[in-house]
Design an enzyme around this catalytic site. Structure first.
Site, PDB file in Angstrom:
ATOM      1  N   ARG A  38      13.341  10.018  -3.156  1.00  0.00           N
ATOM      2  CA  ARG A  38      14.226  11.165  -3.425  1.00  0.00           C
ATOM      3  C   ARG A  38      15.511  11.062  -2.603  1.00  0.00           C
ATOM      4  NH1 ARG A  38      14.567  15.949  -0.465  1.00  0.00           N
ATOM      5  NH2 ARG A  38      15.046  17.876  -1.608  1.00  0.00           N
ATOM      6  N   GLY A  41       0.827  -1.206   0.000  1.00  0.00           N
ATOM      7  CA  GLY A  41       0.000   0.000   0.000  1.00  0.00           C
ATOM      8  C   GLY A  41       0.865   1.261   0.000  1.00  0.00           C
ATOM      9  N   ALA A  46     -12.218  11.970  20.435  1.00  0.00           N
ATOM     10  CA  ALA A  46     -13.308  11.005  20.263  1.00  0.00           C
ATOM     11  C   ALA A  46     -13.815  10.519  21.625  1.00  0.00           C
ATOM     12  CB  ALA A  46     -12.813   9.817  19.454  1.00  0.00           C
ATOM     13  N   GLY A  54      -6.171   0.598   9.254  1.00  0.00           N
ATOM     14  CA  GLY A  54      -5.340  -0.099  10.234  1.00  0.00           C
ATOM     15  C   GLY A  54      -5.791  -1.539  10.218  1.00  0.00           C
ATOM     16  N   CYS A  76       2.306  -8.107  -5.232  1.00  0.00           N
ATOM     17  CA  CYS A  76       2.651  -9.029  -6.324  1.00  0.00           C
ATOM     18  C   CYS A  76       2.602 -10.499  -5.882  1.00  0.00           C
ATOM     19  CB  CYS A  76       4.044  -8.668  -6.829  1.00  0.00           C
ATOM     20  SG  CYS A  76       4.679  -9.797  -8.058  1.00  0.00           S
ATOM     21  N   ILE A  78       1.008   3.535   6.336  1.00  0.00           N
ATOM     22  CA  ILE A  78       0.281   4.423   7.259  1.00  0.00           C
ATOM     23  C   ILE A  78      -0.073   3.704   8.562  1.00  0.00           C
ATOM     24  CG2 ILE A  78      -0.686   5.876   5.424  1.00  0.00           C
ATOM     25  CD1 ILE A  78      -3.428   4.459   6.040  1.00  0.00           C
ATOM     26  N   ASP A  79       0.012   2.365   8.565  1.00  0.00           N
ATOM     27  CA  ASP A  79      -0.472   1.599   9.727  1.00  0.00           C
ATOM     28  C   ASP A  79       0.415   1.697  10.974  1.00  0.00           C
ATOM     29  OD1 ASP A  79      -2.568   0.818   8.191  1.00  0.00           O
ATOM     30  OD2 ASP A  79      -1.905  -1.247   7.896  1.00  0.00           O
ATOM     31  N   ARG A 132     -25.892  14.218  16.928  1.00  0.00           N
ATOM     32  CA  ARG A 132     -25.794  12.844  16.426  1.00  0.00           C
ATOM     33  C   ARG A 132     -24.621  12.075  17.016  1.00  0.00           C
ATOM     34  NH1 ARG A 132     -26.843  14.021  10.058  1.00  0.00           N
ATOM     35  NH2 ARG A 132     -29.112  13.955  10.166  1.00  0.00           N
TER      36      ARG A 132
HETATM   37  O1  F6P Z   1      -1.534  -1.426   5.026  1.00  0.00           O
HETATM   38  C1  F6P Z   1      -2.021  -0.187   4.702  1.00  0.00           C
HETATM   39  C2  F6P Z   1      -3.502  -0.244   4.422  1.00  0.00           C
HETATM   40  O2  F6P Z   1      -3.913   1.046   4.092  1.00  0.00           O
HETATM   41  C3  F6P Z   1      -4.353  -0.828   5.549  1.00  0.00           C
HETATM   42  O3  F6P Z   1      -4.626   0.099   6.564  1.00  0.00           O
HETATM   43  C4  F6P Z   1      -5.591  -1.262   4.788  1.00  0.00           C
HETATM   44  O4  F6P Z   1      -6.259  -2.294   5.453  1.00  0.00           O
HETATM   45  C5  F6P Z   1      -5.013  -1.752   3.497  1.00  0.00           C
HETATM   46  O5  F6P Z   1      -3.780  -1.078   3.320  1.00  0.00           O
HETATM   47  C6  F6P Z   1      -5.902  -1.545   2.294  1.00  0.00           C
HETATM   48  O6  F6P Z   1      -5.284  -2.079   1.188  1.00  0.00           O
HETATM   49  P1  F6P Z   1      -5.778  -1.901  -0.309  1.00  0.00           P
HETATM   50  O7  F6P Z   1      -5.517  -0.493  -0.727  1.00  0.00           O
HETATM   51  O8  F6P Z   1      -4.957  -2.870  -1.087  1.00  0.00           O
HETATM   52  O9  F6P Z   1      -7.238  -2.217  -0.314  1.00  0.00           O
END
Ligand code: F6P
Length: 328
Positions: free
Chosen positions: A25, A15, A191, A175, A77, A131-132, A167
Site C-alpha cells: 500500500r 514466506g 518461558a 525461525g 521461485c 517474521i524471522d 505439565r
Molecule cells: O522465513 C520465514 C519462515 O516462516 C521460517 O521461519 C520458516 O522456517 C519458513 O519460513 C517456513 O517456510 P514455508 O512456509 O515455505 O514452509
C-alpha cells in the site's frame, strides 16, 4: 544520473509476513503521490517470469493495511535461479515498461534482486519482510513484531493448561536459522527455558535447569524451542529425552507452525511498512539502486543488498542475560 523512472513494479517474495500488505500500500500510494505509475507483480519472481502484472493506483490498495498475508501472493521461485528464467523476467519487465522494482521479502528474495541488477543493470530496492527478523541492516523486519505477539498470545493460553495440569510444555516456534522469535517471545511470555540455534546449551544443562525449576517450587514449565535449534533434533525427541531422564515431568509438545505468519499486523508493523515503502520509492527516484531499506535507532537507512544478505543479524546478548535472570 541513470534512466528516468516512470513506472515501478512491486512484489512480495518468499514466506509471507504480516505487514506486507501495508508495505505494498505504501509503495503504491507513494507512486501515486509522486505521479508515477505502479504495477503489481503477482506471485513474486514466478509472476515476473510469466508477466503476471496488474496496474495499481491509490484506490487499488484500499482496506489492506490491516490484513495479514499479501494481496500480491508470494512464491519461492526455482526458475529465477537460472539465467534463462531471469532473462524471461527481464523481457517481461521491458515489455510492460517497468523501469525499476521494489521487492518485499527476505534474504533469498534479495539475493535474486542482486543478481538481476548485476545482469541487466536494472534498478532494484528491497524492503525486509519476514517474521524471522534475520536481515542485516535493519533492527526490525516487517512482520516480526506481529509474529512475536502472536506467539506470546499462544503461549499464554498454553500456560493455562500447563499450570492446571502441572505439565512441562515444549513449544516450537519459527525461525529457520535464528532465535529472535524464540528469545523475544520467550522473555515476553515468561518461558522457563529458551533454546535457540545461536547458543548450544546442551541437553545436560536443560535437565539441570528443569530439576532446579522443580526444586524451587515451580509446578509447570514452558520451554520455547526455535525450529532451528541444534541441541535436540526436534521437540518430539526433546520430549522423549526428558521423559526418560526426568520421569517426574508430565511432558507435552506444541508446534505453533504457520499460525505465526498470519493475522492482522500490529501497529508497529503497519507504521514500519508505511515508512519503508515511502523510503523505497523515494530512493529509487533519487537514482539509488541495489539497496535495502532498513531501520536503526528509529531512523530509516539504506544498506547495499550485497551487505544485507551476507549474514544473519546477531542475537541480542543482553536479552539472553535478562532471560537467564528471569528464570531464576
Ligand atoms: O522465513 C520465514 C519462515 O516462516 C521460517 O521461519 C520458516 O522456517 C519458513 O519460513 C517456513 O517456510 P514455508 O512456509 O515455505 O514452509
Amino acid at each position: 544520473m541513470g534512466l528516468e523512472i516512470k513506472k515501478i513494479g512491486v512484489f512480495t517474495s518468499g514466506g509471507d509476513s504480516p505487514g506486507m500488505n501495508a508495505a505494498i500500500r505504501s509503495v503504491v500510494r507513494t507512486c501515486a503521490y509522486l505521479k508515477i505509475e505502479c504495477v503489481g507483480i503477482y506471485r513474486g519472481y514466478q509472476g515476473m517470469i510469466e508477466g503476471d502484472f496488474k496496474p495499481l493506483d491509490a484506490r487499488s490498495v484500499n482496506n489492506i493495511i490491516n490484513k495479514g498475508g499479501t494481496i500480491l501472493k508470494s512464491a519461492r521461485c526455482e526458475e529465477f535461479r537460472t539465467a534463462e528464467g531471469r532473462k524471461k523476467a527481464h523481457e517481461q519487465l521491458v515489455k510492460e515498461g517497468i523501469d525499476a522494482f521494489v521487492v518485499i521479502g527476505g534474504n533469498g528474495s534479495f539475493g535474486g534482486a542482486l543478481v538481476f541488477n548485476e545482469e541487466f543493470n536494472f534498478p532494484v530496492m528491497g524492503i525486509p519482510g519476514t517474521i524471522d527478523n534475520d536481515i542485516l541492516g535493519s533492527t526490525y523486519t516487517i512482520g516480526f513484531d506481529t509474529a512475536i505477539n502472536t506467539v506470546v498470545e499462544a503461549i499464554d493460553k498454553i500456560r493455562d493448561t500447563a499450570s492446571s495440569h502441572n505439565r512441562l510444555f515444549f513449544v516450537e516456534v519459527m525461525g529457520r536459522d535464528v532465535g529472535h522469535i524464540a528469545l523475544n517471545a520467550g522473555v515476553g511470555a515468561g518461558a522457563e527455558e529458551i533454546l535457540i540455534p545461536e547458543q548450544n546449551l546442551g541437553l545436560e544443562r536443560l535437565l539441570d535447569s528443569l530439576k532446579r525449576s522443580k526444586k524451587s517450587g515451580k509446578s509447570s514449565s514452558i520451554v520455547i524451542v526455535a525450529e532451528g535449534d541444534r541441541i535436540g533434533k526436534n521437540v518430539f525427541e526433546l520430549k522423549e529425552y526428558v521423559e526418560e531422564h526426568l520421569p517426574i515431568y508430565d511432558v507435552r509438545v506444541s508446534v505453533l507452525g504457520h499460525m505465526q505468519r498470519g493475522g492482522n499486523p500490529t501497529c508497529f508493523d503497519r507504521v514500519l511498512a508505511s515508512r519503508m515503502g515511502v523510503k523505497a520509492v523515494e530512493s529509487l527516484l533519487e537514482g539509488k539502486s541495489n539497496y535495502m531499506v532498513g531501520i536503526r535507532d528509529n531512523n530509516l537507512i539504506l544498506t547495499p543488498i550485497s551487505e544485507a544478505i551476507k549474514a544473519h543479524t546477531d542475537i541480542d546478548k543482553e536479552l539472553i542475560r535478562v532471560s537467564d535472570i528471569m528464570t531464576t
